[in-house]
Every structure is written in C-alpha cells, then in structure tokens.
Design an enzyme around this catalytic site. Structure first.
Site, mmCIF file in Angstrom:
data_model
loop_
_atom_site.group_PDB
_atom_site.id
_atom_site.type_symbol
_atom_site.label_atom_id
_atom_site.label_comp_id
_atom_site.label_asym_id
_atom_site.label_seq_id
_atom_site.Cartn_x
_atom_site.Cartn_y
_atom_site.Cartn_z
ATOM 1 N N GLY A 67 38.419 19.220 9.715
ATOM 2 C CA GLY A 67 38.888 18.538 10.923
ATOM 3 C C GLY A 67 40.168 17.750 10.707
ATOM 4 N N HIS A 107 46.211 23.912 9.591
ATOM 5 C CA HIS A 107 44.966 24.507 10.105
ATOM 6 C C HIS A 107 45.261 25.495 11.235
ATOM 7 C CE1 HIS A 107 43.447 20.360 8.791
ATOM 8 N NE2 HIS A 107 42.766 21.186 8.036
ATOM 9 N N LYS A 130 47.885 26.182 0.215
ATOM 10 C CA LYS A 130 48.048 24.770 -0.121
ATOM 11 C C LYS A 130 47.029 24.333 -1.178
ATOM 12 C CE LYS A 130 48.655 20.241 0.739
ATOM 13 N NZ LYS A 130 47.331 19.746 0.604
ATOM 14 N N SER A 177 49.289 17.734 5.178
ATOM 15 C CA SER A 177 47.934 17.433 4.713
ATOM 16 C C SER A 177 47.379 16.283 5.541
ATOM 17 C CB SER A 177 47.981 17.027 3.237
ATOM 18 O OG SER A 177 46.821 16.298 2.896
HETATM 19 P P1 AMP Z 1 40.796 21.023 5.000
HETATM 20 O O1 AMP Z 1 40.486 20.647 6.401
HETATM 21 O O2 AMP Z 1 41.745 20.088 4.311
HETATM 22 O O3 AMP Z 1 39.565 21.338 4.186
HETATM 23 O O4 AMP Z 1 41.595 22.389 5.088
HETATM 24 C C1 AMP Z 1 41.057 23.522 5.735
HETATM 25 C C2 AMP Z 1 41.889 24.714 5.396
HETATM 26 O O5 AMP Z 1 43.233 24.498 5.815
HETATM 27 C C3 AMP Z 1 41.941 24.989 3.876
HETATM 28 O O6 AMP Z 1 41.820 26.380 3.670
HETATM 29 C C4 AMP Z 1 43.296 24.478 3.497
HETATM 30 O O7 AMP Z 1 43.836 25.136 2.372
HETATM 31 C C5 AMP Z 1 44.106 24.797 4.754
HETATM 32 N N1 AMP Z 1 45.308 23.980 4.798
HETATM 33 C C6 AMP Z 1 45.399 22.637 4.662
HETATM 34 N N2 AMP Z 1 46.691 22.234 4.709
HETATM 35 C C7 AMP Z 1 47.442 23.349 4.875
HETATM 36 C C8 AMP Z 1 48.844 23.602 4.983
HETATM 37 N N3 AMP Z 1 49.728 22.637 4.936
HETATM 38 N N4 AMP Z 1 49.245 24.893 5.138
HETATM 39 C C9 AMP Z 1 48.323 25.897 5.179
HETATM 40 N N5 AMP Z 1 47.010 25.730 5.088
HETATM 41 C C10 AMP Z 1 46.555 24.470 4.926
#
Ligand code: AMP
Length: 281
Positions: free
Chosen positions: A31, A37, A149, A185
């Site tokens: 989230g 995302h 990432k 991020s």
């Molecule tokens: P998270 O919500 O941080 O667990 O991320 C969910 C998904 O989004 C994971 O597969 C991350 O690698 C991807 N993600 C997060 N930040 C980025 C970004 N800047 N570019 C591409 N994918 C991302």
C-alpha cells in the site's frame, strides 16, 4: 473493483475468471501506492485479463526495530488509484486471518536470503517469502509482477516459485524514478529536505557505475572504491553495502563481464534506501 478481505471470495472470483479462460495477473503491495506500484499494475493490466492487487503491511517481514507501526497506510487513496487503473479485485487480508493463533509455518530460503539486505535484516526475506507464498496460494495467479527496485527480493521470489513448483510466471519490472533520479519508495517521505538531496547519491552511484564500465573499467574493487567515495561525500549517508554481482545468481564478481548488477543499500539519516542497476558488459 471488488474489495475483499475474504480468502474464499478471492478464490471464488479467480475460479470464475479461470473458468472463462482468463489470464490472471497479480500485484502484491504494502500500500501507500506510488508511481512504482502503478507501473506494475499497468503492465499487469496490459498483459492479463483479470487483475488482482493486494495491500498487506506484512508484520513478519519487519525487524523489531523497523518501521512496521509507522509504515504509511493510506487505504482510501489507494483504493481510488486502483479503481482508476481498472483493477478487478483488491485483496486486503487481515493480520489475524493471515497469521492466526499459533502460526508457525514459514518459507525460508537458505542461501541468497542471507546476503546483501539479508545480512542487516535477518528474518526479512523469510517474512517476505512466507507472505508471498500465502498470497500465491490464495490467488493462484498465472503471472505476478514485482519491481526491480527490490532486486534481491524479486530474484528470491522467482527462485521460490521455481523450487517449490508454484505455477506462476514472475515478471520483474523496471525501476520508476522521481524526475531527479531518486528511485520512488514509500520510505522517501521519511527524508527531510537536506536528506532528500543527499539521497540522490544512490542514483548518482548507478550513473557513475555505468559510465566507468562504458569507459572500459572492469575491476569491481576499483569501481566500488570510487562509488563509495561518491556516496560518502554526502553528509547524511552511511553505506550498508555496495556490491557488484552476477544479475542471475547474486554472487559477487571480481571482474565485470556479462549481465551484472550494481546493488546498493545506503542509510540516509535514519532511512535505509536501496537502489540498483543492471548492465550487460
Ligand atoms: P511494496 O509496497 O514496497 O512492498 O512494493 C510492492 C511492489 O512494488 C514490489 O514488487 C516493489 O519492488 C515494487 N516497487 C516499489 N517501488 C518501486 C519503484 N520505484 N519502481 C518499480 N517498482 C517498485
């Protein structure tokens, strides 16, 4: 978009989609959605007929001193964004339903989970792999989308799916960056303005890496020394690791050749950031 916390409802909806021969795509997230995302969701929407996203801040992947309770939570905004991207189902499992009672079964990868981020975050990948395996077992997707990432994470998930015979195709999608290059991020919002500027050293290190390799340098030791110099020139930066690895098996390499990744973890003030880039030399 159907929003549900019920495992049975997700199973029923996916079952119906599969009966209609639809390709089921899945994007798991924690989230606080951002353009990173959204890029995964869009790719999933393009490539699949039935799109599921999940939002679950997974307690077991956070260390005791990490930011589980402070992790940003923005459910109503997230729902709106996912609706706009024409997601079919948003799955919102509750902590209680996912880790009921005396939960004690985990997925533990023995080798690649202990290096790089695994060194300073013991138990992190055990938590990630366990929740992703659970999500895969509920959703049974044909394809699942992860970001480059979190490169070590995406390789570990692909390895897990392979080695545990989970029939899902893992797609790794490019890093989405802010205009100035900082990898987007959810944790960037912890940075104060001065730290936000210092945080650019990660992206700058990836650029310098590409430049040095292009100029013909091949010694990892030599290159890492220069990259560390660049990063440490920023007041608030503390290096977690700067490694040059084989992009397929994450092993450190001495001489740059073939498909190679530079992977970085840097603490900017109290915020730990990661970044990486992959090249073919
Ligand atoms: P998270 O919500 O941080 O667990 O991320 C969910 C998904 O989004 C994971 O597969 C991350 O690698 C991807 N993600 C997060 N930040 C980025 C970004 N800047 N570019 C591409 N994918 C991302």
């Amino acid at each position: 978009m159907i929003t549900t916390g019920s495992i049975n409802t997700v199973r029923r909806l996916v079952g119906r989609a599969k009966k209609g021969s639809k390709i089921v795509g899945f994007v798991p997230t924690m989230g606080a959605l951002h353009q990173g995302h959204i890029s995964l969701i869009r790719r999933c929407r393009r490539e699949c007929d039935f799109v599921l996203a999940s939002i679950f801040v997974n307690p077991i992947q956070f260390g005791p001193k990490e930011d589980y309770s402070n992790y940003p939570r923005r459910l109503s905004r997230d729902k709106m964004l996912l609706k706009r991207e024409e997601v079919d189902v948003l799955f919102l499992p509750s902590v209680g339903s996912f880790y009921a009672g005396d939960f004690s079964t985990f997925v533990f990868e023995e080798r690649l989970s202990k290096i790089l981020c695994g060194k300073s975050r013991p138990g992190h990948f055990k938590g990630v792999l366990t929740v992703v395996a659970k999500l895969f077992n509920v959703v049974l997707p044909d394809k699942a989308y992860f970001g480059q990432k979190d490169y070590q994470q995406s390789i570990l998930i692909r390895k897990m799916a392979n080695e545990l015979n989970i029939p899902v195709k893992i797609e790794i999608c490019p890093i989405v960056r802010e205009k100035d290059g900082l990898a987007i991020s959810s944790r960037n919002e912890y940075l104060n303005p001065k730290e936000r500027l210092d945080a650019l050293c990660l992206f700058e290190a990836t650029r310098l890496f590409k430049k040095l390799v292009k100029e013909g340098r091949r010694s990892s030791r030599e290159i890492i020394k220069m990259l560390k110099g660049l990063i440490l020139s920023r007041e608030s930066a503390k290096i977690g690791y700067v490694s040059i690895i084989d992009a397929s098996n994450l092993k450190e390499i001495k001489t740059i050749k073939g498909r190679v990744a530079l992977v970085l973890a840097v603490k900017i003030g109290k915020t730990r950031l990661i970044d990486n880039c992959i090249i073919t030399a």
